[in-house]
Design a protein around this motif. Structure first.
Motif, PDB file in Angstrom:
ATOM      1  N   VAL A  22      18.125 -15.697 -25.959  1.00  0.00           N
ATOM      2  CA  VAL A  22      17.528 -16.643 -25.290  1.00  0.00           C
ATOM      3  C   VAL A  22      16.925 -17.677 -25.983  1.00  0.00           C
ATOM      4  O   VAL A  22      17.306 -18.820 -25.904  1.00  0.00           O
ATOM      5  CB  VAL A  22      16.104 -16.070 -24.422  1.00  0.00           C
ATOM      6  CG1 VAL A  22      15.183 -17.080 -24.032  1.00  0.00           C
ATOM      7  CG2 VAL A  22      16.391 -15.088 -23.311  1.00  0.00           C
ATOM      8  N   GLY A  25      20.115 -19.767 -26.766  1.00  0.00           N
ATOM      9  CA  GLY A  25      20.284 -20.677 -25.492  1.00  0.00           C
ATOM     10  C   GLY A  25      19.549 -21.959 -25.426  1.00  0.00           C
ATOM     11  O   GLY A  25      19.928 -22.879 -24.808  1.00  0.00           O
ATOM     12  N   LEU A  44      23.551 -18.018 -14.753  1.00  0.00           N
ATOM     13  CA  LEU A  44      21.859 -17.513 -14.564  1.00  0.00           C
ATOM     14  C   LEU A  44      21.453 -17.438 -13.094  1.00  0.00           C
ATOM     15  O   LEU A  44      20.827 -16.590 -12.915  1.00  0.00           O
ATOM     16  CB  LEU A  44      21.209 -18.660 -15.414  1.00  0.00           C
ATOM     17  CG  LEU A  44      21.705 -18.533 -17.023  1.00  0.00           C
ATOM     18  CD1 LEU A  44      21.012 -19.712 -17.568  1.00  0.00           C
ATOM     19  CD2 LEU A  44      21.382 -17.146 -17.657  1.00  0.00           C
ATOM     20  N   TYR A 179      19.141 -26.179 -16.455  1.00  0.00           N
ATOM     21  CA  TYR A 179      19.879 -24.848 -17.015  1.00  0.00           C
ATOM     22  C   TYR A 179      18.561 -24.205 -18.008  1.00  0.00           C
ATOM     23  O   TYR A 179      18.453 -23.068 -17.861  1.00  0.00           O
ATOM     24  CB  TYR A 179      20.828 -25.321 -18.248  1.00  0.00           C
ATOM     25  CG  TYR A 179      20.861 -24.485 -19.442  1.00  0.00           C
ATOM     26  CD1 TYR A 179      21.494 -23.107 -19.332  1.00  0.00           C
ATOM     27  CD2 TYR A 179      20.337 -24.980 -20.516  1.00  0.00           C
ATOM     28  CE1 TYR A 179      21.817 -22.254 -20.416  1.00  0.00           C
ATOM     29  CE2 TYR A 179      20.629 -23.890 -21.745  1.00  0.00           C
ATOM     30  CZ  TYR A 179      21.113 -22.687 -21.660  1.00  0.00           C
ATOM     31  OH  TYR A 179      21.435 -21.938 -22.855  1.00  0.00           O
ATOM     32  N   LEU A 183      17.542 -20.532 -17.029  1.00  0.00           N
ATOM     33  CA  LEU A 183      17.241 -19.341 -18.125  1.00  0.00           C
ATOM     34  C   LEU A 183      15.835 -18.841 -18.087  1.00  0.00           C
ATOM     35  O   LEU A 183      15.537 -17.464 -18.371  1.00  0.00           O
ATOM     36  CB  LEU A 183      17.330 -19.970 -19.563  1.00  0.00           C
ATOM     37  CG  LEU A 183      17.291 -19.331 -20.592  1.00  0.00           C
ATOM     38  CD1 LEU A 183      18.401 -18.262 -20.803  1.00  0.00           C
ATOM     39  CD2 LEU A 183      17.443 -20.147 -22.051  1.00  0.00           C
TER      40      LEU A 183
END
Length: 349
Positions: A22, A25, A44, A179, A183
């Motif tokens: 995470v 990311g 996701l 995005y 996430l």
């Protein structure tokens, strides 16, 4: 002193790796292309939908084939908030969750009076009725749909900061924001489901799935538990639908309520990955994305291939690919089974 625990070395390692992924990311948009960010957004959001359907069917025994209703109503609620009320699209995503929750109340009221295959068919019928009703909403484009206003997409909360930070254009900044939100959503959903399964409510939910009558006989309020799971899954699915269509900035009834995109593919992901496990949808969404990337240009052959693969997996690995891996290796990345731990005594326990 002895105590019950679900903690294992594999589970601890998984938690560390998950946190690392995470954190890695978050800055990823700085070093990768817009196409990769869009692919990750797809993975996701599909993983979120798969985890939610798995919560319903894999843990709650509620096999719904009408989850597209909550994706669609959530997306349209977001568009309504932007177009009719002038909300910023990011804040309007919250309306998607509220709309999904509100739709789930009458849906559950009628569907919970049905059992087995009738329940599944009932949820699909309700989804189709919802699609037909939304198609009459002329303010939001009726049957042809509509797009987010230009002034709304150019002023999405946070995109100006993203443009300045990464030096990208407006559309790319919107993709990065979507995005990041995807996430965050998948972490909350997966973490929330894992916490639920480790709690006493998780034990009750598993009991309801395995034998509703037996669970009721030991004091589990099966009706209230099913209602709670259904409403939570619907609200989170509505949020996900709103996020998906904020990223696309275009909506129509056929797209928002597509049974193939938001239910059939999701069921495929869970079935091939492993229903009733948190790891299953993760494995399933990776396999699905690979197949989608490799076969999407083959038209109807693509869907036929997915169907054949699903049948093969169900025949030779009824518990899915992760079930096959887990049974042979004994590995559980998200352990929920309780074990008795404590000091060793003579003769062991």
């Amino acid at each position: 002193m002895y105590k019950l625990t679900t903690r294992t070395r594999a589970g601890t390692t998984t938690a560390i790796v998950a946190v690392a992924l995470v954190l890695a990311g978050l800055p990823l948009p700085a070093v990768t292309s817009r196409g990769v960010i869009q692919d990750l957004f797809f993975i996701l959001t599909m993983l979120t939908l798969a985890q939610l359907w798995n919560l319903l069917a894999g843990y709650g025994g509620l096999v719904s084939v009408g989850q597209q209703a909550f994706v669609g109503i959530g997306a349209y609620a977001m568009f309504a908030g932007v177009i009719l009320a002038g909300w910023n699209p990011v804040w309007a995503i919250l309306l998607g969750g509220v709309a999904g929750l509100l739709l789930a109340i009458p849906t559950a009221f009628f569907a919970f009076r049905l059992q087995g295959a009738y329940f599944a068919i009932g949820t699909w019928v309700i989804a189709e009725v919802t699609r037909l009703l939304i198609a009459q909403w002329k303010t939001l484009g009726g049957g042809t749909g509509t797009s987010l206003p230009r002034e709304a997409t150019s002023n999405i909360l946070g995109t100006d900061a993203i443009r300045a930070l990464f030096g990208v254009r407006e559309a790319a900044a919107r993709d990065i924001l979507a995005y990041w939100l995807a996430l965050l959503l998948v972490v909350i959903v997966t973490g929330g489901i894992y916490w639920l399964l480790k709690s006493r409510l998780g034990l009750a939910l598993a009991a309801v799935r395995d034998n509703s009558e037996a669970a009721r006989s030991v004091g589990v309020d099966t009706g209230r538990l099913k209602w709670a799971v259904f409403l939570i899954a619907a609200a989170a699915t509505g949020l996900t639908g709103a996020l998906i269509f904020m990223q696309t900035a275009r909506i129509s009834p056929d797209a928002a309520f597509a049974v193939t995109d938001w239910t059939a593919y999701v069921i495929f992901i869970v079935v091939i990955g492993g229903i009733g496990t948190i790891e299953g949808p993760i494995v399933g969404v990776i396999v699905f994305f690979i197949l989608r990337s490799a076969l999407a240009d083959y038209g109807s052959w693509y869907l036929m291939t997915l169907g054949v693969i699903a049948i093969i997996v169900m025949l030779f690995a009824p518990k899915g690919l992760w079930g096959l891996i887990s049974s042979r290796s004994g590995l559980h990345l998200f352990p929920v089974r309780r074990r008795l731990t404590g000091p060793k005594i003579e003769g062991g326990i």
